[in-house]
Design an enzyme around this catalytic site. Structure first.
Site, PDB file in Angstrom:
ATOM      1  N   THR A 173       0.845  -1.200   0.000  1.00 48.75           N
ATOM      2  CA  THR A 173       0.000   0.000   0.000  1.00 48.75           C
ATOM      3  C   THR A 173       0.880   1.249   0.000  1.00 48.75           C
ATOM      4  O   THR A 173       1.880   1.320   0.718  1.00 48.75           O
ATOM      5  CB  THR A 173      -0.937   0.022   1.218  1.00 48.75           C
ATOM      6  OG1 THR A 173      -1.847  -1.084   1.121  1.00 48.75           O
ATOM      7  CG2 THR A 173      -1.759   1.307   1.260  1.00 48.75           C
ATOM      8  N   PHE A 175       1.106   5.289   0.668  1.00 48.11           N
ATOM      9  CA  PHE A 175       0.495   6.327   1.486  1.00 48.11           C
ATOM     10  C   PHE A 175       1.070   7.686   1.102  1.00 48.11           C
ATOM     11  O   PHE A 175       2.251   7.792   0.746  1.00 48.11           O
ATOM     12  CB  PHE A 175       0.788   6.092   2.965  1.00 48.11           C
ATOM     13  CG  PHE A 175       0.173   4.843   3.539  1.00 48.11           C
ATOM     14  CD1 PHE A 175      -1.009   4.900   4.251  1.00 48.11           C
ATOM     15  CD2 PHE A 175       0.793   3.614   3.381  1.00 48.11           C
ATOM     16  CE1 PHE A 175      -1.571   3.755   4.798  1.00 48.11           C
ATOM     17  CE2 PHE A 175       0.240   2.459   3.917  1.00 48.11           C
ATOM     18  CZ  PHE A 175      -0.939   2.533   4.624  1.00 48.11           C
TER      19      PHE A 175
END
Length: 275
Positions: A173, A175
């Site tokens: 992921t 960010f």
């Protein structure tokens, strides 16, 4: 006085882990939603906010992009975090006992292969992986489980019913670190812009060529429909390369005639892929 960092979720969430990796000595404040996290920043209650923007398996985090479009915030940093999902239940629970599994929609999407093979189990979306883990601990019912991190398992005293259930071993992921100030946290080598195209043939190609001719290469692009303008789209694009201020200004000026809106969301240091 230490920095205060906003993130969505609570202790044990992946956002918490990402924030902690960047701001080791800061005070970390968790919020229930992405919107509340961003609001804490725009109201100057925190110094920075961290939000997930993209996952290698499930794609773009639409809610984050929606906030970037409308809020006066800047991207000043980027973090990549490897994501490993665990199926968590209370002590003594078995996989065959589970009837309800809750987690964030992104986590559910990232574990689709594992979940497809479960029978007679209801999948319920939640605000956050760690919130789901906390609720399972509070219910103390062998029929409930959550998809969350190892950190959440330890934080709430749960048992791992199935380990590393994400569909991809390279599940990562991305960010963004957001600020009300445009000053990047490191030496910038990446820029993100948001733009709407002029209604003419080849406008997107001309915009991208304007950046390319200034020594910037597009590394990522997302498009979002504009509700008030059917079949028209807003684009958010990342560029990498030589980000000297004059070069970037030249690229923006070249692209501007082919857009109805063009805004720089930030320049920042691109994160390395996690090992």
């Amino acid at each position: 006085m230490s920095l205060v960092i906003a993130y969505p979720g609570t202790v044990g969430s992946f956002s918490y882990g990402a924030a902690k990796s960047v701001f080791q000595n800061a005070e970390l404040l968790g919020f229930e939603s992405f919107e509340e996290t961003a609001q804490a920043l725009t109201e100057w209650k925190v110094d920075y906010a961290l939000l997930p923007v993209e996952n290698s398996s499930a794609g773009a985090v639409v809610r984050t992009y929606a906030l970037l479009e409308k809020l006066p915030v800047y991207i000043v940093g980027e973090v990549m975090k490897t994501v490993r999902h665990q199926l968590l239940g209370v002590q003594g629970a078995r996989l065959e006992d589970i009837r309800i599994i809750s987690s964030h929609p992104q986590a559910i999407a990232q574990c689709d292969v594992f979940l497809e093979h479960l029978k007679n189990v209801q999948i319920i979306p939640s605000l956050n992986t760690a919130f789901s883990a906390k609720e399972v601990a509070e219910k103390n019912d062998v029929h409930f489980a959550a998809i969350a991190s190892v950190e959440a398992q330890k934080e709430y005293g749960l048992s791992v019913l199935a380990r590393d259930i994400q569909s991809s071993d390279n599940n990562t992921t991305r960010f963004f670190v957001l600020s009300m100030d445009s000053q990047p946290l490191g030496t910038p080598d990446k820029a993100t812009v948001v733009f709407r195209l002029l209604n003419e043939v080849g406008a997107l190609v001309k915009v991208l060529s304007s950046f390319s001719e200034s020594g910037l290469n597009m590394s990522h692009i997302e498009s979002r429909p504009i509700p008030e303008s059917p079949f028209q789209y807003l684009f958010i694009a990342d560029f990498v390369g030589h980000l000297e201020r004059m070069h970037l200004r030249t690229a923006m000026e070249k692209a501007k005639p082919f857009t109805t809106e063009l805004r720089l969301l930030g320049t920042y240091s691109g994160a390395a892929q996690p090992g």
